[in-house]
Design a protein around this motif. Structure first.
Motif, PDB file in Angstrom:
ATOM      1  N   ASP A 126       4.180  -0.220  -1.449  1.00 62.38           N
ATOM      2  CA  ASP A 126       4.330  -0.060  -2.897  1.00 62.38           C
ATOM      3  C   ASP A 126       4.489  -1.447  -3.507  1.00 62.38           C
ATOM      4  O   ASP A 126       5.182  -2.303  -2.946  1.00 62.38           O
ATOM      5  CB  ASP A 126       5.552   0.804  -3.229  1.00 62.38           C
ATOM      6  CG  ASP A 126       5.562   1.236  -4.688  1.00 62.38           C
ATOM      7  OD1 ASP A 126       4.522   1.060  -5.348  1.00 62.38           O
ATOM      8  OD2 ASP A 126       6.599   1.734  -5.158  1.00 62.38           O
ATOM      9  N   CYS A 127       3.822  -1.691  -4.623  1.00 58.55           N
ATOM     10  CA  CYS A 127       3.839  -3.018  -5.237  1.00 58.55           C
ATOM     11  C   CYS A 127       4.271  -2.927  -6.695  1.00 58.55           C
ATOM     12  O   CYS A 127       3.986  -1.938  -7.377  1.00 58.55           O
ATOM     13  CB  CYS A 127       2.447  -3.664  -5.157  1.00 58.55           C
ATOM     14  SG  CYS A 127       1.847  -3.920  -3.474  1.00 58.55           S
ATOM     15  N   ASP A 128       4.945  -3.961  -7.144  1.00 61.07           N
ATOM     16  CA  ASP A 128       5.409  -4.003  -8.525  1.00 61.07           C
ATOM     17  C   ASP A 128       5.044  -5.348  -9.133  1.00 61.07           C
ATOM     18  O   ASP A 128       5.326  -6.402  -8.550  1.00 61.07           O
ATOM     19  CB  ASP A 128       6.925  -3.797  -8.589  1.00 61.07           C
ATOM     20  CG  ASP A 128       7.443  -3.826 -10.026  1.00 61.07           C
ATOM     21  OD1 ASP A 128       6.854  -3.144 -10.878  1.00 61.07           O
ATOM     22  OD2 ASP A 128       8.425  -4.532 -10.294  1.00 61.07           O
TER      23      ASP A 128
ATOM     24  N   PHE B 142       7.134  -3.569  -1.522  1.00 62.94           N
ATOM     25  CA  PHE B 142       8.051  -2.717  -0.777  1.00 62.94           C
ATOM     26  C   PHE B 142       7.305  -2.108   0.415  1.00 62.94           C
ATOM     27  O   PHE B 142       6.165  -1.656   0.282  1.00 62.94           O
ATOM     28  CB  PHE B 142       8.575  -1.583  -1.662  1.00 62.94           C
ATOM     29  CG  PHE B 142       9.300  -2.046  -2.895  1.00 62.94           C
ATOM     30  CD1 PHE B 142      10.673  -2.203  -2.890  1.00 62.94           C
ATOM     31  CD2 PHE B 142       8.594  -2.331  -4.061  1.00 62.94           C
ATOM     32  CE1 PHE B 142      11.345  -2.630  -4.027  1.00 62.94           C
ATOM     33  CE2 PHE B 142       9.250  -2.745  -5.210  1.00 62.94           C
ATOM     34  CZ  PHE B 142      10.625  -2.904  -5.187  1.00 62.94           C
ATOM     35  N   LEU B 143       7.935  -2.119   1.571  1.00 63.47           N
ATOM     36  CA  LEU B 143       7.408  -1.457   2.761  1.00 63.47           C
ATOM     37  C   LEU B 143       8.357  -0.324   3.126  1.00 63.47           C
ATOM     38  O   LEU B 143       9.543  -0.567   3.382  1.00 63.47           O
ATOM     39  CB  LEU B 143       7.276  -2.435   3.921  1.00 63.47           C
ATOM     40  CG  LEU B 143       6.219  -3.531   3.780  1.00 63.47           C
ATOM     41  CD1 LEU B 143       6.197  -4.401   5.029  1.00 63.47           C
ATOM     42  CD2 LEU B 143       4.842  -2.937   3.533  1.00 63.47           C
ATOM     43  N   SER B 144       7.824   0.913   3.106  1.00 61.63           N
ATOM     44  CA  SER B 144       8.636   2.101   3.397  1.00 61.63           C
ATOM     45  C   SER B 144       9.886   2.141   2.514  1.00 61.63           C
ATOM     46  O   SER B 144      10.981   2.480   2.968  1.00 61.63           O
ATOM     47  CB  SER B 144       9.025   2.137   4.876  1.00 61.63           C
ATOM     48  OG  SER B 144       7.877   2.136   5.693  1.00 61.63           O
ATOM     49  N   GLY B 145       9.728   1.751   1.256  1.00 59.34           N
ATOM     50  CA  GLY B 145      10.818   1.825   0.294  1.00 59.34           C
ATOM     51  C   GLY B 145      11.743   0.633   0.271  1.00 59.34           C
ATOM     52  O   GLY B 145      12.609   0.542  -0.598  1.00 59.34           O
ATOM     53  N   LYS B 146      11.595  -0.314   1.197  1.00 61.68           N
ATOM     54  CA  LYS B 146      12.482  -1.476   1.247  1.00 61.68           C
ATOM     55  C   LYS B 146      11.739  -2.724   0.761  1.00 61.68           C
ATOM     56  O   LYS B 146      10.572  -2.940   1.101  1.00 61.68           O
ATOM     57  CB  LYS B 146      12.997  -1.703   2.671  1.00 61.68           C
ATOM     58  CG  LYS B 146      13.885  -0.568   3.189  1.00 61.68           C
ATOM     59  CD  LYS B 146      14.418  -0.886   4.572  1.00 61.68           C
ATOM     60  CE  LYS B 146      15.339   0.220   5.075  1.00 61.68           C
ATOM     61  NZ  LYS B 146      15.888  -0.080   6.426  1.00 61.68           N
ATOM     62  N   SER B 147      12.436  -3.545  -0.014  1.00 56.07           N
ATOM     63  CA  SER B 147      11.832  -4.767  -0.529  1.00 56.07           C
ATOM     64  C   SER B 147      11.504  -5.723   0.623  1.00 56.07           C
ATOM     65  O   SER B 147      12.378  -6.096   1.408  1.00 56.07           O
ATOM     66  CB  SER B 147      12.784  -5.447  -1.521  1.00 56.07           C
ATOM     67  OG  SER B 147      12.215  -6.645  -1.998  1.00 56.07           O
TER      68      SER B 147
END
Length: 316
Positions: free
Chosen positions: A210-212, A226-231
């Motif tokens: 996930d990217c922001d 984020f990888l698996s919800g962790k930054s």
């Protein structure tokens, strides 16, 4: 079916959008990732559909494009449909000097390198036009000067003889403060566009990624992966810094708002009248830093340098 699919890499997004806008102003239909691949769509399927269904494919050709692993399938699809170039399915548009390898070297390209906007627009439209490149006016008669040969004076020619063409040296203008400030702002926009496009591509890699991307102001943005919800990696980049208002500052990891601490600063410098970006904190010792000339980077190279620093934790 669209007239053109514009294939480009993230470093050349600004050029790709300019090419697409000029073509659509002329009445052509264009498919381009930045405008047509919307959130929720399947990036791979959209790219395959555009590359195979568009009438022709435009390559925004640059050194970054030739290094991109994602660009090869896009132009290969057009080449496979017209390997002899009879239908002109593949149209390379060179925007930065490079040497196309292998099969690409045989495809005639449109070069916009070093041209101003009006000349670049004319070259682009003339190049994609399917008509013959016959000029609107009759060319000058090539034999007009082929009359009686001029008798050369048998004696020595002095420097002041009439008809001699004096040598005029090329004088490079020293960049002004306005030039430096404009170059720095352009470099910041290239970096920002590079990060935004690269984060979009990275987010397509899988559900665990996930990217922001958050533009805080016109001269500052933040990025996080984020990888698996962790930054996994986080950075802030802004125009300005401790050393110069025209520098570009980069800080990674956690930071306190209002703090000017940073991990890297890029400043504007010039060599023989040509502006480039210089790293003030890189020592050139790491494997990443050895890939760049840290004292003389183009705007695109500085964007790639900061991006690779940012995503380095993902490769550890």
């Amino acid at each position: 079916m669209a007239d053109f699919f514009v294939s480009y890499t993230s470093a050349d997004k600004a050029w790709a959008e300019w090419v697409s806008f000029v073509l659509e102003e002329e009445g052509f239909t264009v498919v381009i990732q930045a405008w047509d691949f919307r959130p929720g769509s399947n990036f791979v399927l959209e790219m395959q559909r555009a590359a195979t269904e568009a009438d022709r494919t435009i390559m925004v050709l640059s050194p970054d494009y030739l290094k991109s692993q994602f660009a090869s399938p896009e132009w290969a699809a057009a080449f496979a449909q017209d390997p002899q170039g009879l239908k002109r399915k593949l149209v390379p548009v060179m925007i930065r000097q490079c040497q196309p390898p292998g099969l690409l070297s045989s495809v005639v390209h449109i070069s916009l390198v070093g041209e101003d906007e009006s000349a670049a627009q004319r070259l682009l439209l003339n190049g994609v036009n399917a008509k013959r490149a016959k000029p609107a006016q009759r060319p000058s008669f090539p034999g007009a000067r082929a009359g009686r040969p001029h008798k050369v004076f048998p004696g020595p020619v002095s420097p002041g003889d009439a008809g001699s063409t004096p040598y005029v040296p090329h004088l490079k203008r020293s960049p002004t403060d306005a030039d430096r400030r404009r170059f720095s702002r352009q470099a910041f926009e290239v970096i920002k566009n590079h990060f935004e496009a690269a984060l979009d591509q990275l987010a397509q890699r899988g559900d665990a990624v996930d990217c922001d991307f958050q533009p805080n102001t016109a001269t500052e943005f933040m990025a996080e992966v984020f990888l698996s919800g962790k930054s996994a990696c986080r950075c802030r980049i802004w125009l300005g810094g401790m050393h110069s208002s025209d520098g570009i500052s980069y800080v990674e990891g956690q930071w306190h708002h209002g703090s000017n601490a940073c991990n890297e600063i890029l400043s504007v410098s010039d060599a023989q009248g040509e502006l480039h970006m210089t790293s003030l904190m890189g020592m050139g010792f790491s494997q990443l830093e050895k890939q760049f000339d840290l004292k003389r980077m183009s705007q695109e190279q500085s964007a790639d340098y900061l991006w690779r620093r940012f995503v380095a934790p993902l490769e550890r």
